[in-house]
Design a protein around this motif. Structure first.
Motif, PDB file in Angstrom:
ATOM      1  N   TRP A 105     -28.760  57.340  25.504  1.00 56.22           N
ATOM      2  CA  TRP A 105     -27.773  58.347  25.884  1.00 56.22           C
ATOM      3  C   TRP A 105     -27.757  58.555  27.395  1.00 56.22           C
ATOM      4  N   VAL A 162     -25.676  55.898  28.803  1.00 56.19           N
ATOM      5  CA  VAL A 162     -24.260  56.157  28.536  1.00 56.19           C
ATOM      6  C   VAL A 162     -23.733  57.246  29.466  1.00 56.19           C
ATOM      7  N   HIS A 202     -13.705  62.424  25.075  1.00 54.45           N
ATOM      8  CA  HIS A 202     -14.302  61.138  25.441  1.00 54.45           C
ATOM      9  C   HIS A 202     -15.811  61.158  25.186  1.00 54.45           C
ATOM     10  N   SER A 208     -16.567  61.118  21.352  1.00 57.73           N
ATOM     11  CA  SER A 208     -16.328  59.809  20.732  1.00 57.73           C
ATOM     12  C   SER A 208     -17.420  58.823  21.135  1.00 57.73           C
ATOM     13  N   THR A 209     -17.895  58.948  22.372  1.00 59.48           N
ATOM     14  CA  THR A 209     -18.967  58.076  22.851  1.00 59.48           C
ATOM     15  C   THR A 209     -20.270  58.372  22.124  1.00 59.48           C
ATOM     16  N   GLU A 210     -20.530  59.649  21.844  1.00 61.14           N
ATOM     17  CA  GLU A 210     -21.743  60.028  21.110  1.00 61.14           C
ATOM     18  C   GLU A 210     -21.796  59.343  19.750  1.00 61.14           C
ATOM     19  N   LEU A 211     -20.674  59.289  19.064  1.00 64.91           N
ATOM     20  CA  LEU A 211     -20.631  58.637  17.756  1.00 64.91           C
ATOM     21  C   LEU A 211     -20.833  57.130  17.883  1.00 64.91           C
ATOM     22  N   GLU A 212     -20.267  56.554  18.929  1.00 66.50           N
ATOM     23  CA  GLU A 212     -20.356  55.105  19.118  1.00 66.50           C
ATOM     24  C   GLU A 212     -21.786  54.637  19.365  1.00 66.50           C
ATOM     25  N   ILE A 213     -22.584  55.429  20.092  1.00 68.91           N
ATOM     26  CA  ILE A 213     -23.918  54.947  20.465  1.00 68.91           C
ATOM     27  C   ILE A 213     -24.879  54.911  19.283  1.00 68.91           C
ATOM     28  N   ASP A 218     -24.561  53.226  16.792  1.00 68.29           N
ATOM     29  CA  ASP A 218     -24.606  51.826  16.371  1.00 68.29           C
ATOM     30  C   ASP A 218     -25.047  50.901  17.501  1.00 68.29           C
ATOM     31  N   ARG A 219     -25.587  51.476  18.566  1.00 66.76           N
ATOM     32  CA  ARG A 219     -25.988  50.672  19.725  1.00 66.76           C
ATOM     33  C   ARG A 219     -27.503  50.652  19.924  1.00 66.76           C
TER      34      ARG A 219
END
Length: 235
Positions: free
Chosen positions: A30, A33, A85, A88-93, A95-96
């Motif tokens: 995080w 990010v 923004h 949405s980025t929090e949800l994406e990470i 899976d990272r």
């Protein structure tokens, strides 16, 4: 290494854990990010800025970006755009490369077999629910409380007060576990007994001076022995 700064006979009736950095190994990712977001919005990053945002809510990050970004000039809805923004980025990470902290799941199971356990996080309600389900905590803990559930996120004590209330106990009966200054302020401000999961960053270690003790692994034999003593005293 585990250390306890108190020798009294207190034992927890319930436990409340922070999520990111305590149950999930997500803080480092995080932070990376956040730097990407700062770069996207032309915000100059300093070490002090990074440290101040550890454990903060999405709204706090969006406010900082809105205050510091030159792109915000003349845009009334800039904060709302940034917040969307960030979320949405929090949800994406997730899976990272986010994974449970080693030993955390078994530690929660050990406690939950004897006392009720909750999670208290500055994540939004939607995001925290996904984390609980995705990483296996949902079926173990009694409840979880997000920044969406209270008037103010950490460092306000609201999240911990609500979590303890849901578990049916008073703050002084609760063991809490935190890894950031923001979270520590919330947990101790609520009147709970806070155990510090020592983060890797030297800056945070120096600031985490409150609480009843510290540990750096959920698998630490001395920590597990102390938990056994606490639980035995309630048997």
């Amino acid at each position: 290494m585990f250390s306890l700064d108190t020798t009294d006979t207190w034992a927890p009736h319930c436990a409340v854990f922070d999520c990111d950095g305590v149950l999930l190994d997500s803080e480092t990712l995080w932070n990376d990010v956040q730097i990407e977001l700062f770069d996207h919005y032309d915000v100059t990053v300093t070490k002090e800025l990074e440290t101040s945002l550890i454990g903060s809510a999405a709204e706090d990050l969006a406010k900082v970006i809105t205050r510091l970004s030159p792109q915000a000039q003349g845009k009334e809805d800039f904060y709302d755009q940034v917040l969307a923004h960030v979320k949405s980025t929090e949800l994406e990470i997730l899976d990272r490369g986010v994974v449970p902290i080693p030993g955390a799941l078994d530690f929660i199971k050990k406690l939950a077999a004897h006392i009720p356990v909750a999670v208290a996080s500055n994540s939004s309600g939607e995001l925290l629910a996904v984390k609980m389900q995705k990483f296996g905590y949902a079926d173990i803990v009694t409840t979880w409380v997000s920044s969406s559930d209270v008037p103010s996120p950490k460092p306000s004590p609201d999240i911990y007060l609500e979590a303890v209330r849901r578990l049916g106990f008073s703050p002084e009966q609760a063991l809490t576990v935190e890894d950031s200054v923001t979270g520590m302020m919330a947990a101790t401000g609520a009147g709970t007994r806070c155990l510090i999961f020592t983060p890797e960053t030297p800056e945070q270690k120096e600031l985490l001076t409150a609480g009843i003790g510290r540990f750096d692994s959920f698998k630490d034999a001395d920590l597990l022995a102390q938990v056994d003593r606490w639980l035995a005293s309630k048997a």
